[in-house]
Design an enzyme around this catalytic site. Structure first.
Site, PDB file in Angstrom:
ATOM      1  N   GLY A 110       0.812  -1.224   0.000  1.00 54.86           N
ATOM      2  CA  GLY A 110       0.000   0.000   0.000  1.00 54.86           C
ATOM      3  C   GLY A 110       0.839   1.264   0.000  1.00 54.86           C
ATOM      4  O   GLY A 110       0.356   2.330  -0.397  1.00 54.86           O
ATOM      5  N   GLU A 113       1.623   1.643  -3.626  1.00 55.56           N
ATOM      6  CA  GLU A 113       0.370   2.037  -4.296  1.00 55.56           C
ATOM      7  C   GLU A 113       0.021   3.510  -4.015  1.00 55.56           C
ATOM      8  O   GLU A 113      -0.557   4.187  -4.868  1.00 55.56           O
ATOM      9  CB  GLU A 113      -0.763   1.111  -3.848  1.00 55.56           C
ATOM     10  CG  GLU A 113      -0.560  -0.316  -4.361  1.00 55.56           C
ATOM     11  CD  GLU A 113      -1.548  -1.308  -3.774  1.00 55.56           C
ATOM     12  OE1 GLU A 113      -1.479  -1.561  -2.552  1.00 55.56           O
ATOM     13  OE2 GLU A 113      -2.400  -1.810  -4.517  1.00 55.56           O
TER      14      GLU A 113
HETATM   15  N1  CO8 Z   1       2.512  -3.489   9.019  1.00 53.64           N
HETATM   16  C1  CO8 Z   1       2.706  -3.512  10.355  1.00 53.64           C
HETATM   17  N2  CO8 Z   1       3.934  -3.435  10.924  1.00 53.64           N
HETATM   18  C2  CO8 Z   1       4.995  -3.319  10.120  1.00 53.64           C
HETATM   19  C3  CO8 Z   1       4.877  -3.291   8.713  1.00 53.64           C
HETATM   20  C4  CO8 Z   1       3.558  -3.369   8.162  1.00 53.64           C
HETATM   21  N3  CO8 Z   1       3.323  -3.287   6.838  1.00 53.64           N
HETATM   22  N4  CO8 Z   1       6.107  -3.185   8.165  1.00 53.64           N
HETATM   23  C5  CO8 Z   1       6.960  -3.133   9.194  1.00 53.64           C
HETATM   24  N5  CO8 Z   1       6.305  -3.232  10.376  1.00 53.64           N
HETATM   25  C6  CO8 Z   1       6.853  -3.246  11.724  1.00 53.64           C
HETATM   26  C7  CO8 Z   1       7.524  -4.571  12.045  1.00 53.64           C
HETATM   27  O1  CO8 Z   1       6.583  -5.523  12.454  1.00 53.64           O
HETATM   28  C8  CO8 Z   1       8.488  -4.155  13.143  1.00 53.64           C
HETATM   29  O2  CO8 Z   1       7.774  -4.071  14.347  1.00 53.64           O
HETATM   30  P1  CO8 Z   1       8.471  -4.543  15.756  1.00 53.64           P
HETATM   31  O3  CO8 Z   1       9.630  -3.608  15.921  1.00 53.64           O
HETATM   32  O4  CO8 Z   1       7.378  -4.358  16.747  1.00 53.64           O
HETATM   33  O5  CO8 Z   1       8.905  -5.960  15.541  1.00 53.64           O
HETATM   34  C9  CO8 Z   1       8.901  -2.741  12.745  1.00 53.64           C
HETATM   35  O6  CO8 Z   1       7.901  -2.294  11.819  1.00 53.64           O
HETATM   36  C10 CO8 Z   1      10.235  -2.696  12.047  1.00 53.64           C
HETATM   37  O7  CO8 Z   1      10.192  -3.639  10.990  1.00 53.64           O
HETATM   38  P2  CO8 Z   1      11.435  -4.598  10.662  1.00 53.64           P
HETATM   39  O8  CO8 Z   1      12.140  -5.014  11.916  1.00 53.64           O
HETATM   40  O9  CO8 Z   1      10.924  -5.700   9.783  1.00 53.64           O
HETATM   41  O10 CO8 Z   1      12.363  -3.565   9.860  1.00 53.64           O
HETATM   42  P3  CO8 Z   1      13.361  -3.832   8.678  1.00 53.64           P
HETATM   43  O11 CO8 Z   1      14.010  -2.531   8.408  1.00 53.64           O
HETATM   44  O12 CO8 Z   1      14.244  -5.001   8.968  1.00 53.64           O
HETATM   45  O13 CO8 Z   1      12.440  -4.270   7.437  1.00 53.64           O
HETATM   46  C11 CO8 Z   1      10.572  -4.037   5.919  1.00 53.64           C
HETATM   47  C12 CO8 Z   1      11.565  -3.333   6.890  1.00 53.64           C
HETATM   48  C13 CO8 Z   1      11.345  -4.645   4.736  1.00 53.64           C
HETATM   49  C14 CO8 Z   1       9.661  -2.934   5.444  1.00 53.64           C
HETATM   50  C15 CO8 Z   1       9.823  -5.160   6.647  1.00 53.64           C
HETATM   51  O14 CO8 Z   1       9.322  -4.668   7.879  1.00 53.64           O
HETATM   52  C16 CO8 Z   1       8.645  -5.693   5.856  1.00 53.64           C
HETATM   53  O15 CO8 Z   1       8.839  -6.551   5.008  1.00 53.64           O
HETATM   54  N6  CO8 Z   1       7.412  -5.186   6.138  1.00 53.64           N
HETATM   55  C17 CO8 Z   1       6.204  -5.665   5.489  1.00 53.64           C
HETATM   56  C18 CO8 Z   1       6.103  -5.149   4.059  1.00 53.64           C
HETATM   57  C19 CO8 Z   1       4.856  -5.664   3.402  1.00 53.64           C
HETATM   58  O16 CO8 Z   1       4.636  -6.838   3.249  1.00 53.64           O
HETATM   59  N7  CO8 Z   1       4.005  -4.731   2.949  1.00 53.64           N
HETATM   60  C20 CO8 Z   1       2.749  -5.061   2.307  1.00 53.64           C
HETATM   61  C21 CO8 Z   1       1.652  -5.036   3.318  1.00 53.64           C
HETATM   62  S1  CO8 Z   1       0.095  -5.574   2.629  1.00 53.64           S
HETATM   63  C22 CO8 Z   1      -0.510  -4.206   1.836  1.00 53.64           C
HETATM   64  O17 CO8 Z   1       0.100  -3.174   1.818  1.00 53.64           O
HETATM   65  C23 CO8 Z   1      -1.843  -4.391   1.144  1.00 53.64           C
HETATM   66  C24 CO8 Z   1      -2.367  -3.110   0.512  1.00 53.64           C
HETATM   67  C25 CO8 Z   1      -3.735  -3.334  -0.096  1.00 53.64           C
HETATM   68  C26 CO8 Z   1      -4.781  -3.572   0.978  1.00 53.64           C
HETATM   69  C27 CO8 Z   1      -6.174  -3.397   0.452  1.00 53.64           C
HETATM   70  C28 CO8 Z   1      -7.170  -3.833   1.535  1.00 53.64           C
HETATM   71  C29 CO8 Z   1      -8.574  -3.955   1.008  1.00 53.64           C
END
Ligand code: CO8
Length: 259
Positions: A110, A113
């Protein structure tokens, strides 16, 4: 506009700066953040001082890491049918002001997007774009399947979506996902420079050319040409058109009044 908790809003010299501000979650877009972005766009639309809206992420590591996966986990089927993120991004695309995404770090799901819904994308070499939704068993549902295909072509879009590959700023520029590439220090200045170029143009013409490009893209070519022609007919009747043409003839800068 009320106080926001996840979004910093600054207005300066015709630009509304919107900074996504949940760096501890890599600026993941939860429902509250989306509501705040929505309210900021409603405000921008009626604020005649604002000509350009720039979106950026706080913390330096991320523009936005996508929808908040914690909230996503609990969603059921009918919740995917409400306007939600997709509706908000359509509102952003339809905004009469020019929108710029200034991206460094992650623009995933998102978050990517959101950048795709903006008119102009600027990225640093450290930007990381991707639509990794399929990793989560869902699809890009905030306009990504359509906007990415239209911006970089269906073949490249399918490759990015199906493999979940993440591309950096240089690759993004090569495939046309972004149109300006800068180093990190230059991101804000590049956004200001692009905004300054845009702000020299007539506001009514900007409104109507956005409509012609966006709406014209979705219809057959004859209808699209009519949208263009009718938009031109509207601007032909404006003070801005009189001023713009006169300023050229008088060899001076135009002073547009949005009328
Ligand atoms: N949602 C919630 N929490 C998140 C997200 C997320 N998208 N991304 C990161 N965080 C959180 C992690 O859980 C972590 O929390 P904590 O410290 O409590 O463990 C904190 O942020 C830091 O994250 P990382 O330790 O993973 O940090 P890195 O720098 O190592 O990595 C990344 C960063 C690469 C961004 C990694 O966190 C990641 O892969 N995040 C998820 C990315 C992802 O998959 N995004 C797609 C989400 S789905 C979506 O967007 C759908 C859109 C359309 C929806 C339509 C609905 C109808």
């Amino acid at each position: 506009m009320g106080n926001f908790s996840n979004l910093l809003v600054e207005k300066e010299a015709g630009i509304m700066w919107l900074t996504l501000n949940r760096p501890e979650t890599r600026n993941a877009l939860d429902a509250n953040t989306l509501a705040e972005i929505d309210a900021a766009f409603t405000d921008a639309e009626t604020d005649t001082e604002i000509r350009v809206i720039v979106l950026q992420g706080a913390g330096g590591k991320s523009f936005a890491a996508g929808a908040d996966i914690k909230q996503l986990h609990d969603r059921h089927a009918l919740e995917a049918l409400i306007p939600g993120m997709q509706g908000l991004y359509s509102k952003i695309e339809g905004c009469s002001k020019v929108t710029i995404a200034a991206v460094t770090g992650y623009a995933l799901g998102g978050g990517c997007e959101l950048a795709l819904a903006c008119d102009i994308r600027i990225a640093t070499k450290k930007a990381k774009f991707g639509l990794p939704e399929l990793n989560l068993g869902i699809i890009p549902g905030a306009g990504g399947t359509q906007r990415l295909s239209r911006i970089i072509g269906k073949g490249r879009a399918l490759d990015m979506i199906l493999t979940g590959k993440i591309i950096d700023g240089e690759q993004a520029e090569r495939v046309g996902l972004v149109t300006y590439l800068t180093d990190e220090e230059g991101l804000v200045d590049t956004a200001k420079k692009v905004a300054a170029d845009v702000m020299k143009k007539g506001p009514v013409a900007i409104k109507l050319v956005k409509l012609a490009v966006h709406k014209g893209y979705d219809v057959d070519s004859e209808t699209a040409m009519w949208i263009e022609k009718l938009s031109q007919a509207v601007v032909f009747n404006t003070e801005d058109k009189k001023e713009g043409t006169l300023a050229f003839l008088e060899k001076r800068n135009a002073n547009f009044t949005n009328r």
